[in-house]
Design a protein around this motif. Structure first.
Motif, PDB file in Angstrom:
ATOM      1  N   VAL A 170      21.998  23.569  21.749  1.00 50.23           N
ATOM      2  CA  VAL A 170      21.853  22.324  22.497  1.00 50.23           C
ATOM      3  C   VAL A 170      21.369  21.209  21.576  1.00 50.23           C
ATOM      4  CG1 VAL A 170      20.569  21.165  24.334  1.00 50.23           C
ATOM      5  CG2 VAL A 170      21.473  23.463  24.711  1.00 50.23           C
ATOM      6  N   ARG A 171      20.360  21.492  20.769  1.00 49.75           N
ATOM      7  CA  ARG A 171      19.862  20.477  19.833  1.00 49.75           C
ATOM      8  C   ARG A 171      20.964  20.002  18.904  1.00 49.75           C
ATOM      9  NH1 ARG A 171      15.149  23.845  19.704  1.00 49.75           N
ATOM     10  NH2 ARG A 171      15.913  24.863  17.824  1.00 49.75           N
ATOM     11  N   LEU A 172      21.748  20.941  18.393  1.00 47.93           N
ATOM     12  CA  LEU A 172      22.826  20.571  17.474  1.00 47.93           C
ATOM     13  C   LEU A 172      23.868  19.700  18.156  1.00 47.93           C
ATOM     14  CD1 LEU A 172      23.599  23.779  15.352  1.00 47.93           C
ATOM     15  CD2 LEU A 172      22.897  21.535  14.503  1.00 47.93           C
ATOM     16  N   GLN A 173      24.282  20.072  19.370  1.00 46.39           N
ATOM     17  CA  GLN A 173      25.315  19.314  20.054  1.00 46.39           C
ATOM     18  C   GLN A 173      24.879  17.883  20.334  1.00 46.39           C
ATOM     19  OE1 GLN A 173      28.471  20.241  20.564  1.00 46.39           O
ATOM     20  NE2 GLN A 173      27.996  22.161  19.533  1.00 46.39           N
ATOM     21  N   VAL A 174      23.625  17.717  20.724  1.00 48.14           N
ATOM     22  CA  VAL A 174      23.118  16.372  20.994  1.00 48.14           C
ATOM     23  C   VAL A 174      22.943  15.599  19.692  1.00 48.14           C
ATOM     24  CG1 VAL A 174      21.168  15.059  21.913  1.00 48.14           C
ATOM     25  CG2 VAL A 174      22.013  17.066  23.150  1.00 48.14           C
ATOM     26  N   ALA A 175      22.332  16.235  18.702  1.00 45.45           N
ATOM     27  CA  ALA A 175      22.089  15.553  17.425  1.00 45.45           C
ATOM     28  C   ALA A 175      23.389  15.160  16.744  1.00 45.45           C
ATOM     29  CB  ALA A 175      21.261  16.447  16.508  1.00 45.45           C
ATOM     30  N   LEU A 176      24.426  15.967  16.898  1.00 38.58           N
ATOM     31  CA  LEU A 176      25.714  15.642  16.287  1.00 38.58           C
ATOM     32  C   LEU A 176      26.263  14.319  16.807  1.00 38.58           C
ATOM     33  CD1 LEU A 176      27.474  19.121  16.158  1.00 38.58           C
ATOM     34  CD2 LEU A 176      27.155  17.561  14.227  1.00 38.58           C
ATOM     35  N   GLN A 177      26.018  14.013  18.078  1.00 41.70           N
ATOM     36  CA  GLN A 177      26.496  12.751  18.622  1.00 41.70           C
ATOM     37  C   GLN A 177      25.726  11.566  18.040  1.00 41.70           C
ATOM     38  OE1 GLN A 177      29.323  12.610  20.594  1.00 41.70           O
ATOM     39  NE2 GLN A 177      29.330  14.770  19.996  1.00 41.70           N
ATOM     40  N   GLY A 178      24.414  11.749  17.835  1.00 41.22           N
ATOM     41  CA  GLY A 178      23.641  10.695  17.189  1.00 41.22           C
ATOM     42  C   GLY A 178      24.058  10.507  15.744  1.00 41.22           C
ATOM     43  N   ALA A 179      24.294  11.618  15.035  1.00 43.76           N
ATOM     44  CA  ALA A 179      24.717  11.538  13.639  1.00 43.76           C
ATOM     45  C   ALA A 179      26.111  10.930  13.529  1.00 43.76           C
ATOM     46  CB  ALA A 179      24.701  12.932  13.014  1.00 43.76           C
ATOM     47  N   ARG A 180      26.961  11.247  14.496  1.00 45.71           N
ATOM     48  CA  ARG A 180      28.314  10.694  14.536  1.00 45.71           C
ATOM     49  C   ARG A 180      28.283   9.173  14.535  1.00 45.71           C
ATOM     50  NH1 ARG A 180      31.880  11.410  20.065  1.00 45.71           N
ATOM     51  NH2 ARG A 180      33.677  10.127  19.495  1.00 45.71           N
ATOM     52  N   MET A 181      27.421   8.594  15.361  1.00 45.87           N
ATOM     53  CA  MET A 181      27.397   7.140  15.478  1.00 45.87           C
ATOM     54  C   MET A 181      26.622   6.479  14.344  1.00 45.87           C
ATOM     55  SD  MET A 181      24.791   6.753  18.713  1.00 45.87           S
ATOM     56  CE  MET A 181      24.993   4.978  18.864  1.00 45.87           C
ATOM     57  N   ALA A 182      25.704   7.205  13.708  1.00 46.06           N
ATOM     58  CA  ALA A 182      24.853   6.604  12.683  1.00 46.06           C
ATOM     59  C   ALA A 182      25.317   6.922  11.266  1.00 46.06           C
ATOM     60  CB  ALA A 182      23.414   7.085  12.856  1.00 46.06           C
ATOM     61  N   ARG A 183      26.460   7.561  11.122  1.00 45.07           N
ATOM     62  CA  ARG A 183      26.865   8.058   9.804  1.00 45.07           C
ATOM     63  C   ARG A 183      27.041   6.961   8.758  1.00 45.07           C
ATOM     64  NH1 ARG A 183      31.663   8.754  13.086  1.00 45.07           N
ATOM     65  NH2 ARG A 183      33.496   7.665  12.208  1.00 45.07           N
ATOM     66  N   GLY A 184      27.284   5.738   9.181  1.00 38.45           N
ATOM     67  CA  GLY A 184      27.424   4.642   8.237  1.00 38.45           C
ATOM     68  C   GLY A 184      26.178   3.785   8.120  1.00 38.45           C
ATOM     69  N   LEU A 185      25.131   4.145   8.866  1.00 41.21           N
ATOM     70  CA  LEU A 185      23.908   3.343   8.908  1.00 41.21           C
ATOM     71  C   LEU A 185      22.849   3.891   7.952  1.00 41.21           C
ATOM     72  CD1 LEU A 185      23.581   2.826  12.780  1.00 41.21           C
ATOM     73  CD2 LEU A 185      24.509   1.231  11.073  1.00 41.21           C
ATOM     74  N   PRO A 186      21.840   3.096   7.627  1.00 44.79           N
ATOM     75  CA  PRO A 186      20.740   3.589   6.780  1.00 44.79           C
ATOM     76  C   PRO A 186      20.053   4.788   7.413  1.00 44.79           C
ATOM     77  CG  PRO A 186      20.660   1.189   6.973  1.00 44.79           C
ATOM     78  CD  PRO A 186      21.691   1.662   7.953  1.00 44.79           C
ATOM     79  N   LEU A 187      19.388   5.578   6.589  1.00 43.47           N
ATOM     80  CA  LEU A 187      18.767   6.810   7.067  1.00 43.47           C
ATOM     81  C   LEU A 187      17.611   6.561   8.024  1.00 43.47           C
ATOM     82  CD1 LEU A 187      18.838   8.955   3.809  1.00 43.47           C
ATOM     83  CD2 LEU A 187      20.389   9.078   5.769  1.00 43.47           C
ATOM     84  N   ASP A 188      17.071   5.352   8.039  1.00 43.79           N
ATOM     85  CA  ASP A 188      15.983   5.032   8.974  1.00 43.79           C
ATOM     86  C   ASP A 188      16.506   4.351  10.239  1.00 43.79           C
ATOM     87  OD1 ASP A 188      16.724   2.624   7.896  1.00 43.79           O
ATOM     88  OD2 ASP A 188      14.705   1.981   7.371  1.00 43.79           O
TER      89      ASP A 188
END
Length: 278
Positions: A69-87
């Motif tokens: 569950v954590r991975l599935q949710v986090a993957l969506q956040g990482a998907r949208m932030a992949r081009g953004l700064p790490l913070d």
């Protein structure tokens, strides 16, 4: 001093290889990830590590919060932030997940809530709603993208539809374009392909537009090219150029003639300070 130790901790985390089961989950959940260039792929994996390991996760009302569950949710956040700064998600501190749609004691409609984002750094999600969003990846409905977008929005200090942009020169075209499409949606809802929940206010318009940008980029580019370009400039990605393997591109339909509380998604929004969850 705290910031320095946080930097060292994050630096150590990012040096660690992605666990094989994470990589398998990533490629299965986001098939387009194989098409990403090295910059976007690295950004995707780095944000995934930060979201899973450096944010607090909590299962609510007895919900068993598994690594899947954590991975599935986090993957969506990482998907949208992949081009953004790490913070990019520095304002986000906690992800709380219910095993069912939840209700709010102060909600006059007593409707089910699929998700909320709080200015103090907490995102609350309904896992069944998340599963629905994952099951239809080209529908434009994804409560995880929606609530994470709210957390990017509040990075500027307010839920107002304008996140912290990259340059000072970005604000004028952003305001002009977003205001144009927001007003057009309110005046001509029957002509819009966006979920009508976007007409609630500027914060919801940004969150719903983000869902469309990542799940219906070709439709967004066709119907609102200036809006697509502003989002592409902010997120620093071009999802429209990545081939989509989805069988259906049909977004969920709303009934503009329906009762206001029945239009759009059931009450999921940016939460105001002082709001309490049941």
């Amino acid at each position: 001093m705290f910031g320095f130790f946080h930097y060292l901790r994050r630096k150590k985390l990012l040096k660690e290889p992605l666990p094989p089961e994470w990589k398998e989950a990533l490629d299965e959940a986001l098939p387009f990830a194989r098409e990403l260039d090295s910059r976007e792929r690295r950004g995707l994996e780095d944000h995934l590590k930060i979201l899973v390991k450096h944010k607090h996760w909590e299962g609510a009302a007895g919900f068993e919060l598994t690594e899947e569950v954590r991975l599935q949710v986090a993957l969506q956040g990482a998907r949208m932030a992949r081009g953004l700064p790490l913070d990019a998600f520095a304002r986000l501190s906690e992800i709380v997940i219910y095993g069912q749609d939840f209700v709010r004691p102060d909600d006059p409609f007593e409707g089910p809530v699929h998700g909320e984002a709080h200015p103090f750094g907490t995102v609350v999600l309904s896992w069944p709603a998340c599963q629905e969003g994952l099951a239809y990846p080209c529908s434009g409905y994804n409560p995880m993208l929606h609530e994470f977008a709210h957390m990017l929005d509040v990075s500027s200090g307010y839920f107002d539809g304008t996140p912290m942009l990259h340059r000072g020169d970005d604000y004028e075209p952003w305001a002009r374009v977003f205001q144009y499409y927001f007003e057009d949606l309110r005046q001509n809802p029957e002509a819009s392909f966006l979920d009508l929940y976007a007409a609630e206010d500027e914060a919801e318009f940004f969150a719903v537009s983000t869902e469309a940008f990542f799940e219906l980029p070709d439709v967004l580019l066709e119907h609102a090219p200036e809006l697509y370009r502003e989002l592409a400039r902010f997120y620093r990605v071009e999802p429209q150029v990545i081939p989509c393997s989805c069988e259906s591109h049909e977004p969920f339909e709303d009934d503009p003639a329906g009762d206001p509380e029945e239009v759009g998604r059931p009450l999921y929004r940016a939460s105001l300070p002082g709001d309490d969850l049941s």
